[in-house]
Design an enzyme around this catalytic site. Sequence first.
Site, mmCIF file in Angstrom:
data_model
loop_
_atom_site.group_PDB
_atom_site.id
_atom_site.type_symbol
_atom_site.label_atom_id
_atom_site.label_comp_id
_atom_site.label_asym_id
_atom_site.label_seq_id
_atom_site.Cartn_x
_atom_site.Cartn_y
_atom_site.Cartn_z
ATOM 1 N N ASP A 171 0.778 -1.116 0.151
ATOM 2 C CA ASP A 171 -0.079 -0.014 0.002
ATOM 3 C C ASP A 171 1.002 1.317 0.026
ATOM 4 O O ASP A 171 2.057 1.281 0.563
ATOM 5 C CB ASP A 171 -0.982 -0.240 1.247
ATOM 6 C CG ASP A 171 -1.519 1.207 1.604
ATOM 7 O OD1 ASP A 171 -2.210 1.895 0.913
ATOM 8 O OD2 ASP A 171 -1.056 1.891 2.907
ATOM 9 N N ASP B 171 -1.541 -0.850 6.070
ATOM 10 C CA ASP B 171 -1.917 -0.243 7.201
ATOM 11 C C ASP B 171 -3.062 0.085 7.462
ATOM 12 O O ASP B 171 -3.556 0.557 8.635
ATOM 13 C CB ASP B 171 -1.013 1.188 7.426
ATOM 14 C CG ASP B 171 -1.640 2.328 6.627
ATOM 15 O OD1 ASP B 171 -1.955 2.016 5.358
ATOM 16 O OD2 ASP B 171 -1.954 3.309 6.965
ATOM 17 N N ASP C 16 -6.885 -1.738 3.574
ATOM 18 C CA ASP C 16 -6.056 -2.736 2.942
ATOM 19 C C ASP C 16 -6.584 -4.330 3.711
ATOM 20 O O ASP C 16 -5.911 -5.328 3.103
ATOM 21 C CB ASP C 16 -4.525 -2.536 3.643
ATOM 22 C CG ASP C 16 -4.182 -1.134 2.924
ATOM 23 O OD1 ASP C 16 -4.259 -1.054 1.692
ATOM 24 O OD2 ASP C 16 -3.517 -0.448 3.662
HETATM 25 P P1 ADP Z 1 -4.080 4.211 -0.017
HETATM 26 O O1 ADP Z 1 -4.483 3.112 -0.859
HETATM 27 O O2 ADP Z 1 -3.004 5.061 -0.780
HETATM 28 O O3 ADP Z 1 -3.693 3.906 1.270
HETATM 29 P P2 ADP Z 1 -6.798 4.846 0.549
HETATM 30 O O4 ADP Z 1 -7.376 3.701 -0.065
HETATM 31 O O5 ADP Z 1 -6.973 5.063 2.015
HETATM 32 O O6 ADP Z 1 -5.298 5.354 -0.084
HETATM 33 O O7 ADP Z 1 -7.663 6.406 -0.036
HETATM 34 C C1 ADP Z 1 -7.639 6.271 -1.727
HETATM 35 C C2 ADP Z 1 -7.981 7.558 -1.899
HETATM 36 O O8 ADP Z 1 -9.345 8.045 -1.469
HETATM 37 C C3 ADP Z 1 -7.199 8.924 -1.171
HETATM 38 O O9 ADP Z 1 -6.151 9.113 -1.972
HETATM 39 C C4 ADP Z 1 -8.313 9.954 -1.127
HETATM 40 O O10 ADP Z 1 -8.082 10.439 -2.391
HETATM 41 C C5 ADP Z 1 -9.398 9.167 -1.054
HETATM 42 N N1 ADP Z 1 -9.852 9.140 0.353
HETATM 43 C C6 ADP Z 1 -10.086 8.223 1.067
HETATM 44 N N2 ADP Z 1 -10.542 8.601 2.362
HETATM 45 C C7 ADP Z 1 -10.607 9.793 2.346
HETATM 46 C C8 ADP Z 1 -11.205 10.684 3.328
HETATM 47 N N3 ADP Z 1 -11.534 10.353 4.536
HETATM 48 N N4 ADP Z 1 -11.042 12.010 3.071
HETATM 49 C C9 ADP Z 1 -10.632 12.345 1.598
HETATM 50 N N5 ADP Z 1 -10.371 11.414 0.945
HETATM 51 C C10 ADP Z 1 -10.421 10.228 1.075
HETATM 52 MG MG MG Z 2 -2.834 3.052 3.827
#
Ligand code: ADP
Ligand code: MG
Length: 286
Positions: free
Chosen positions: A38, A231, A235
């Site tokens: 991730d 994390d 995931d």
């Molecule tokens: P990653 O896979 O990089 O860990 P996430 O799956 O948590 O990221 O989130 C993917 C995308 O969704 C983020 O880059 C953001 O654009 C959006 N996102 C997710 N949760 C939120 C939130 N609480 N507020 C704003 N954007 C969010």
């Molecule tokens: Mg993450």
Amino acid sequence: ATPTAIMVGTGLGANHGILVKNAEALERAQNLTVLAVDKTGTLTEGRPAVTDVVPADGFSRDEVLGWAAALESASGHPLARAIVAAAGQVATAEAVDTVPGQGVRGTLGGRLVLVGSPVFLRNNGVDVPDGSVDVLAAQGRTLVAVAVDGRLAGVIGVADPLRSSSAGAVARLQRAGIDVVMLTGDHPATARAVAEAVGISRFEAGVLPADKAKAVQALVANGHRVGMAGDGINDAPALAAADVSFAIGTGADVAVAAADITLMRGDLNGVADAVELSRATLVKIR
Ligand code: ADP
Ligand code: MG
């Protein structure tokens, strides 16, 4: 491996800050061919800070940040914490609903507010022009777009520093014969900037939590022995789909519960340590 070998391995693991919940997983770690990782909170520190607020025509910086913070105060996402911290004073939103891997929706003063990835807003019928997000994304910023009553109000740029250990750990894994693939829900341009900075050439961006799991399943189906490190709550499905799963110790409880091995030091060198330990322990004792 003999039970003794596994015990020795788990014991040594604890000394390295690797908490092994499932000893057979440590044994499987010796044969990993691919590690899916991730981005946010795993390769990066997961301690993002707001760097830019770009209001759309007719909106102000304070409105954009204020609306976003009102909704985000209901979310535990690292991006949410950054936005709340940047806003200072936070109004109370109603009927807030978090959509993992996408964003949050809710109402504020009777208006419908959406806060999240550009794709999340587009999927909800909001017009988010590429030009409003390209420049920030190319700088490796994560983008949080804000819409009010179906109209784009602005875009917030968030920078999440890379963990200083990430590039070295990726190189170490690659030297150990493990292909590292990044899976992220973030924007493709943001993903590219981070992947390049840590030496990863394969990545999938814009993937929802269920798609992360599908990507892991596809690697398994292709005959790979697949590890997954993450994390977040987003995931957990991918962690469950992997042959060996690793959670960042400071990550979400859901991720730690889903993983075979917890990396207490919170960095990917723990995966390389686990692989080395697995290989060494098994060779020594057999
Ligand atoms: P990653 O896979 O990089 O860990 P996430 O799956 O948590 O990221 O989130 C993917 C995308 O969704 C983020 O880059 C953001 O654009 C959006 N996102 C997710 N949760 C939120 C939130 N609480 N507020 C704003 N954007 C969010
Ligand atoms: Mg993450």
